[in-house]
Design a protein around this motif. Sequence first.
Motif, short mmCIF file in Angstrom:
data_model
loop_
_atom_site.label_atom_id
_atom_site.label_comp_id
_atom_site.label_asym_id
_atom_site.label_seq_id
_atom_site.Cartn_x
_atom_site.Cartn_y
_atom_site.Cartn_z
N THR A 67 -15.64 -14.20 -9.32
CA THR A 67 -15.70 -12.71 -9.45
C THR A 67 -14.52 -12.15 -10.29
O THR A 67 -13.35 -12.42 -10.30
N PRO A 68 -14.72 -11.33 -11.41
CA PRO A 68 -13.90 -10.93 -12.40
C PRO A 68 -13.19 -9.69 -11.48
O PRO A 68 -14.03 -8.92 -10.60
N LEU A 69 -11.93 -9.53 -11.68
CA LEU A 69 -11.09 -8.40 -10.93
C LEU A 69 -10.47 -7.36 -11.73
O LEU A 69 -9.94 -7.61 -12.78
N VAL A 70 -10.45 -6.07 -11.09
CA VAL A 70 -9.53 -5.15 -11.81
C VAL A 70 -8.33 -4.76 -10.56
O VAL A 70 -8.80 -4.56 -9.35
N ILE A 71 -7.28 -5.08 -10.90
CA ILE A 71 -5.98 -4.95 -9.98
C ILE A 71 -5.34 -3.64 -10.11
O ILE A 71 -5.18 -3.02 -11.13
N ASP A 72 -5.24 -3.05 -8.81
CA ASP A 72 -4.91 -1.47 -8.59
C ASP A 72 -4.09 -1.55 -7.52
O ASP A 72 -4.33 -1.62 -6.19
N ASN A 73 -2.75 -1.57 -7.64
CA ASN A 73 -1.64 -1.50 -6.63
C ASN A 73 -1.05 -0.35 -6.30
O ASN A 73 0.10 -0.03 -6.16
N ARG A 74 -1.83 0.94 -6.52
CA ARG A 74 -1.17 1.96 -6.31
C ARG A 74 -1.07 2.24 -4.86
O ARG A 74 -0.11 3.01 -4.21
N VAL A 75 -2.19 1.70 -4.16
CA VAL A 75 -1.89 1.89 -2.70
C VAL A 75 -2.08 0.47 -1.99
O VAL A 75 -2.90 -0.40 -2.27
N LEU A 76 -0.90 -0.09 -1.54
CA LEU A 76 -0.86 -1.30 -1.00
C LEU A 76 -1.07 -1.38 0.42
O LEU A 76 -0.59 -0.71 1.17
N PRO A 77 -1.50 -2.44 0.75
CA PRO A 77 -1.52 -2.79 2.28
C PRO A 77 -0.34 -2.72 3.24
O PRO A 77 0.72 -3.10 2.41
N ALA A 78 -0.01 -2.70 4.31
CA ALA A 78 1.30 -2.55 4.86
C ALA A 78 1.73 -4.19 4.86
O ALA A 78 1.04 -5.13 5.16
N ASP A 79 3.19 -4.31 4.63
CA ASP A 79 3.70 -5.53 4.37
C ASP A 79 5.27 -5.50 4.88
O ASP A 79 6.10 -6.04 4.41
N SER A 80 5.49 -4.77 6.35
CA SER A 80 6.83 -4.73 6.78
C SER A 80 6.88 -5.86 7.94
O SER A 80 6.07 -6.07 8.71
N PRO A 81 8.14 -6.58 7.92
CA PRO A 81 8.47 -7.20 8.89
C PRO A 81 8.82 -6.49 10.23
O PRO A 81 8.72 -7.18 11.23
N ALA A 82 9.17 -5.16 10.24
CA ALA A 82 9.28 -4.49 11.38
C ALA A 82 8.68 -3.22 11.25
O ALA A 82 8.93 -2.25 11.29
N PRO A 83 7.15 -3.30 11.71
CA PRO A 83 6.47 -2.07 11.61
C PRO A 83 6.84 -0.95 12.49
O PRO A 83 6.90 -1.53 13.80
N THR A 84 6.56 0.18 12.44
CA THR A 84 6.58 1.19 13.60
C THR A 84 5.39 2.15 13.52
O THR A 84 4.89 2.33 12.43
N PRO A 85 4.68 2.50 14.62
CA PRO A 85 3.72 3.15 14.68
C PRO A 85 3.77 4.74 14.01
O PRO A 85 4.95 5.24 14.19
N GLN A 86 2.91 5.09 13.31
CA GLN A 86 2.94 6.23 12.52
C GLN A 86 2.10 7.54 13.11
O GLN A 86 0.95 7.21 13.74
N GLU A 87 2.87 8.46 13.31
CA GLU A 87 1.98 9.80 13.90
C GLU A 87 1.08 10.02 13.01
O GLU A 87 1.45 10.42 12.03
N GLN A 88 0.01 10.43 13.85
CA GLN A 88 -1.23 11.11 12.63
C GLN A 88 -1.07 12.58 12.85
O GLN A 88 -0.58 13.33 13.77
#
Length: 383
Positions: free
Chosen positions: A362-383
Amino acid sequence: MTTNKPTAKRMITTLICIGTLLGALIGFNLYKAHMIRKFMAHNAVPAATVTSAVVSYQTWQPQLAAVGSLRAVRGVDVTTEVAGLVREIAFKSGEEVKAGQVLVRLNDRSDRAQLASLRAAADLSQTVYNRDTAQYDIQAIARAQVDADAADLRSKRAQVEQQAALVEKKTIRAPFAGRVGITTVNPGQYVNPGDAIVTLQAIDPIYVDFHLPQQELGQLQVGQSVAVNTSAFVSRGFVGKIRAINPRLDSTTRNVEVEAALDNRERKLLPGMYASVKVDVGHEQRYLTLPQTAITYNPYGATVFVIKPGEHKDARGKTMPVAQQIFVTPGPTRGDQVAILKGLDEGALVVTSGQLKLKSGTPLVIDNRVLPADSPAPTPQEQ
């Protein structure tokens, strides 16, 4: 000769017809192939927009994770041993108190009056004993009378001590230093033995109790560092050390209970809170890591899509990369990250989101403006 001319003409005509038919058939097949290529060109697999990440090495501290509960070093619900009417509340809700500090006074006037009466009787018994002892020294009375006086004196003194203890129980003191809670008891209220007056908690340091499976028992030892996070303070962690390991496992769950002590001088942590606990074990290790969103799990194993150079071109004539699905062996996880044990090399470019619409090629278009979480120590985010 004249007999062969019609035959020759028929043969020539036949050959011309066959050649024309063959030419038409070849032309039709060439046209068909051209139209198929043109159709396929217009109906090529559309490019998919994805995010990407480079596989790289990170140093991890192996940890054991658990959920625990905070507990005071000392904690009781202060109560009374005797019934009585509350005369005075000598503390304010939520304040720090010292060991032995008066918390509540019950009405003890009648008890003190009784104590004074018993002390007077004891003093009289002492006087009688002293007088009879002097009489016995001059052989004026028998030894039995002195012994009876001594027994009566001891009885009177015991009654005084008993009444003094009762009076002391009417003054309720803090059994240890700590912070008192909120009380609903008021002056003039009648309390019975066992009625809770106020909670008293010693919270510096504070304990965290948690459980770990028996297979991890060999990695535990007293003095190991622990890191504690709570939902009450998402941006701050607390550190402590293992204080004790229960010598007996739970026969139902096969888990071992562990107790760790945390510094709580700021009094931020309170008994009853639940906490996320991580115990540092072993030596640091280096792993190739990726965001956990890069892994696709299926019945055949775990896979990732690696981004490779392709032959497709976009509207501007630029060559587009393509996806290639490969199997990998994932390892331990840490926060939003996962270690890759086999299948990838350092520096590989991997799709981290958008895999559901992909297949190899499948041909790809790479768009890294919004990346998935990649933290070794994530914290809950308040909505």
